[in-house]
Design an enzyme around this catalytic site. Structure first.
Site, PDB file in Angstrom:
ATOM      1  N   SER A   1       4.475  -1.785 -11.821  1.00  0.00           N
ATOM      2  CA  SER A   1       3.334  -1.526 -12.710  1.00  0.00           C
ATOM      3  C   SER A   1       2.568  -2.785 -13.100  1.00  0.00           C
ATOM      4  O   SER A   1       2.097  -2.908 -14.232  1.00  0.00           O
ATOM      5  CB  SER A   1       3.779  -0.738 -13.947  1.00  0.00           C
ATOM      6  OG  SER A   1       4.325   0.517 -13.564  1.00  0.00           O
TER       7      SER A   1
ATOM      8  N   GLU B   1      12.104  -5.968  -8.567  1.00  0.00           N
ATOM      9  CA  GLU B   1      11.353  -4.762  -8.929  1.00  0.00           C
ATOM     10  C   GLU B   1      12.281  -3.797  -9.650  1.00  0.00           C
ATOM     11  O   GLU B   1      13.021  -3.040  -8.992  1.00  0.00           O
ATOM     12  CB  GLU B   1      10.811  -4.074  -7.670  1.00  0.00           C
ATOM     13  CG  GLU B   1       9.805  -4.894  -6.903  1.00  0.00           C
ATOM     14  CD  GLU B   1       8.858  -4.009  -6.106  1.00  0.00           C
ATOM     15  OE1 GLU B   1       7.650  -4.166  -6.270  1.00  0.00           O
ATOM     16  OE2 GLU B   1       9.322  -3.140  -5.345  1.00  0.00           O
TER      17      GLU B   1
ATOM     18  N   TRP C   1       0.821  -1.221   0.000  1.00  0.00           N
ATOM     19  CA  TRP C   1       0.000   0.000   0.000  1.00  0.00           C
ATOM     20  C   TRP C   1       0.855   1.272   0.000  1.00  0.00           C
ATOM     21  O   TRP C   1       0.333   2.360  -0.227  1.00  0.00           O
ATOM     22  CB  TRP C   1      -0.907   0.023   1.233  1.00  0.00           C
ATOM     23  CG  TRP C   1      -2.063  -0.932   1.190  1.00  0.00           C
ATOM     24  CD1 TRP C   1      -2.301  -1.932   0.279  1.00  0.00           C
ATOM     25  CD2 TRP C   1      -3.161  -0.956   2.117  1.00  0.00           C
ATOM     26  NE1 TRP C   1      -3.474  -2.577   0.587  1.00  0.00           N
ATOM     27  CE2 TRP C   1      -4.026  -2.011   1.715  1.00  0.00           C
ATOM     28  CE3 TRP C   1      -3.500  -0.214   3.250  1.00  0.00           C
ATOM     29  CZ2 TRP C   1      -5.202  -2.320   2.399  1.00  0.00           C
ATOM     30  CZ3 TRP C   1      -4.671  -0.530   3.929  1.00  0.00           C
ATOM     31  CH2 TRP C   1      -5.511  -1.565   3.507  1.00  0.00           C
ATOM     32  N   LYS C   2       2.130   1.156   0.313  1.00  0.00           N
ATOM     33  CA  LYS C   2       3.004   2.333   0.464  1.00  0.00           C
ATOM     34  C   LYS C   2       2.340   3.299   1.465  1.00  0.00           C
ATOM     35  O   LYS C   2       1.664   2.843   2.382  1.00  0.00           O
ATOM     36  CB  LYS C   2       3.290   2.971  -0.897  1.00  0.00           C
ATOM     37  CG  LYS C   2       3.838   1.916  -1.882  1.00  0.00           C
ATOM     38  CD  LYS C   2       4.459   2.483  -3.101  1.00  0.00           C
ATOM     39  CE  LYS C   2       4.961   1.330  -3.977  1.00  0.00           C
ATOM     40  NZ  LYS C   2       5.676   1.759  -5.147  1.00  0.00           N
TER      41      LYS C   2
ATOM     42  N   GLY D   1       5.671   2.434 -10.430  1.00  0.00           N
ATOM     43  CA  GLY D   1       4.824   3.625 -10.445  1.00  0.00           C
ATOM     44  C   GLY D   1       4.908   4.416 -11.737  1.00  0.00           C
ATOM     45  O   GLY D   1       4.440   5.551 -11.807  1.00  0.00           O
TER      46      GLY D   1
ATOM     47  N   GLU E   1      12.344   2.233  -2.803  1.00  0.00           N
ATOM     48  CA  GLU E   1      12.053   3.555  -2.229  1.00  0.00           C
ATOM     49  C   GLU E   1      12.788   3.739  -0.904  1.00  0.00           C
ATOM     50  O   GLU E   1      13.184   4.855  -0.554  1.00  0.00           O
ATOM     51  CB  GLU E   1      10.533   3.725  -2.080  1.00  0.00           C
ATOM     52  CG  GLU E   1       9.875   3.947  -3.450  1.00  0.00           C
ATOM     53  CD  GLU E   1       8.440   3.461  -3.557  1.00  0.00           C
ATOM     54  OE1 GLU E   1       7.799   3.194  -2.528  1.00  0.00           O
ATOM     55  OE2 GLU E   1       7.961   3.339  -4.706  1.00  0.00           O
TER      56      GLU E   1
ATOM     57  N   GLY F   1       0.370   0.464  -6.760  1.00  0.00           N
ATOM     58  CA  GLY F   1      -0.853   1.232  -7.020  1.00  0.00           C
ATOM     59  C   GLY F   1      -2.102   0.378  -7.203  1.00  0.00           C
ATOM     60  O   GLY F   1      -3.160   0.692  -6.649  1.00  0.00           O
TER      61      GLY F   1
HETATM   62  P1  13P Z   1       3.555  -0.059  -8.690  1.00  0.00           P
HETATM   63  O1  13P Z   1       2.799  -1.368  -8.840  1.00  0.00           O
HETATM   64  O2  13P Z   1       2.700   1.076  -8.287  1.00  0.00           O
HETATM   65  O3  13P Z   1       4.397   0.200  -9.908  1.00  0.00           O
HETATM   66  O4  13P Z   1       4.578  -0.273  -7.482  1.00  0.00           O
HETATM   67  C1  13P Z   1       5.366  -1.399  -7.465  1.00  0.00           C
HETATM   68  C2  13P Z   1       6.001  -1.492  -6.132  1.00  0.00           C
HETATM   69  O5  13P Z   1       6.853  -0.706  -5.780  1.00  0.00           O
HETATM   70  C3  13P Z   1       5.551  -2.568  -5.225  1.00  0.00           C
HETATM   71  O6  13P Z   1       6.395  -2.701  -4.137  1.00  0.00           O
END
Ligand code: 13P
Length: 257
Positions: free
Chosen positions: A212, A167, A10-11, A173, A97, A234
């Site tokens: 993504s 990743e 979910w970040k 994102g 991140e 996302g």
């Molecule tokens: P997105 O699916 O939003 O690109 O993010 C990927 C992610 O960083 C999952 O940890």
């Protein structure tokens, strides 16, 4: 057979009412999963809500970060033992991140993974290259260094309790997904590195793809032989998207059928 997983990250998103609706919808839809573990990794303050909403469901939950220390004067940090008290089974460590914005290096990530394993949970250890690294042809070298750091710190036996996630930073994102072939190539190279240290680790370690992933591309990614599911940002915040992605992980065959 390798475990298949679909993990929502979910970040730093959510609110109590939004979470409740999302968790209730996802929990109800996941009752029919056959072989895939569905997981949501939520911000720390929402762990109690998540535990209450998902208890007794087929959906597991976890956190997105953890301290490498078991306890002490570390203001603002959260220990693995604390996460365990809220029923967490999974903890994401070394997300790009965290590496990019919070200065986490390979060794710190390995120590965090160790703290998670010691507390009886499963670390989801993230690796991946930046766009400039991919463009200069060093993807496998960068990912290899990140994997080797975990192997050196933890040893192959302990790493059997972990999940890995590839990743590519350029796909997170951005809406720019790695092609199934690009993902498969890196997953196969990670598996090769693991197998070099320990054959059964190479065979058994689940390796998720993240970057993504959406309902529209999940099935083709998850059908690759070395892709065992996904780490979803996302799209994990949109109930129907996440549900479709979890079902895609459950219905595609990957390696084992
Ligand atoms: P997105 O699916 O939003 O690109 O993010 C990927 C992610 O960083 C999952 O940890």
């Amino acid at each position: 057979m390798r475990q298949r997983l679909a993990v929502g990250n979910w970040k730093m998103f959510g609110s109590l009412p939004e979470n409740q609706a999302l968790l209730d919808t996802v929990a109800a839809a996941m009752a029919g999963l056959r072989k895939t573990i569905c997981v949501v990794c939520v911000p720390f303050p929402y762990l109690a809500q998540t535990q209450a909403a998902l208890a007794g469901s087929k959906v597991a939950w976890g956190a997105q970060n953890v301290s490498q220390h078991p306890k002490g004067a570390f203001t603002g940090e959260v220990s693995a033992g604390m996460l365990r008290e809220f029923g967490c089974r999974y903890v994401i460590v070394g997300h790009s991140e965290r590496r990019q914005w919070f200065g986490e290096d390979d060794r710190t990530v390995a120590l965090k993974a160790k703290a998670v394993l010691t507390a009886g949970m499963v670390p989801i250890i993230c690796v991946g290259e930046t766009l400039s690294e991919r463009e200069s042809g060093v993807t496998e070298k960068v990912v290899g260094r990140q994997i080797a750091a975990a192997l050196d710190e933890l040893g192959s036996e302990i790493l059997k309790g972990a999940v890995l996630a590839y990743e590519p930073v350029w796909a997170i994102g951005t809406g720019r997904t790695a092609s199934p072939e690009q993902a498969q190539a890196v997953h196969a190279s990670i598996r090769g590195l693991l197998a070099k240290r320990d054959g059964s680790l190479g065979d058994l370690a689940p390796i998720l793809y993240g970057g993504s992933v959406k309902a529209a591309n999940a099935a083709e990614l998850f059908a690759m032989p070395d892709v065992d599911g996904g780490l979803i940002g996302g799209a994990s915040l949109v109930a129907q998207e996440f549900i479709s992605i979890c079902r895609a992980a459950d219905q595609t065959s990957g390696r084992d059928g």
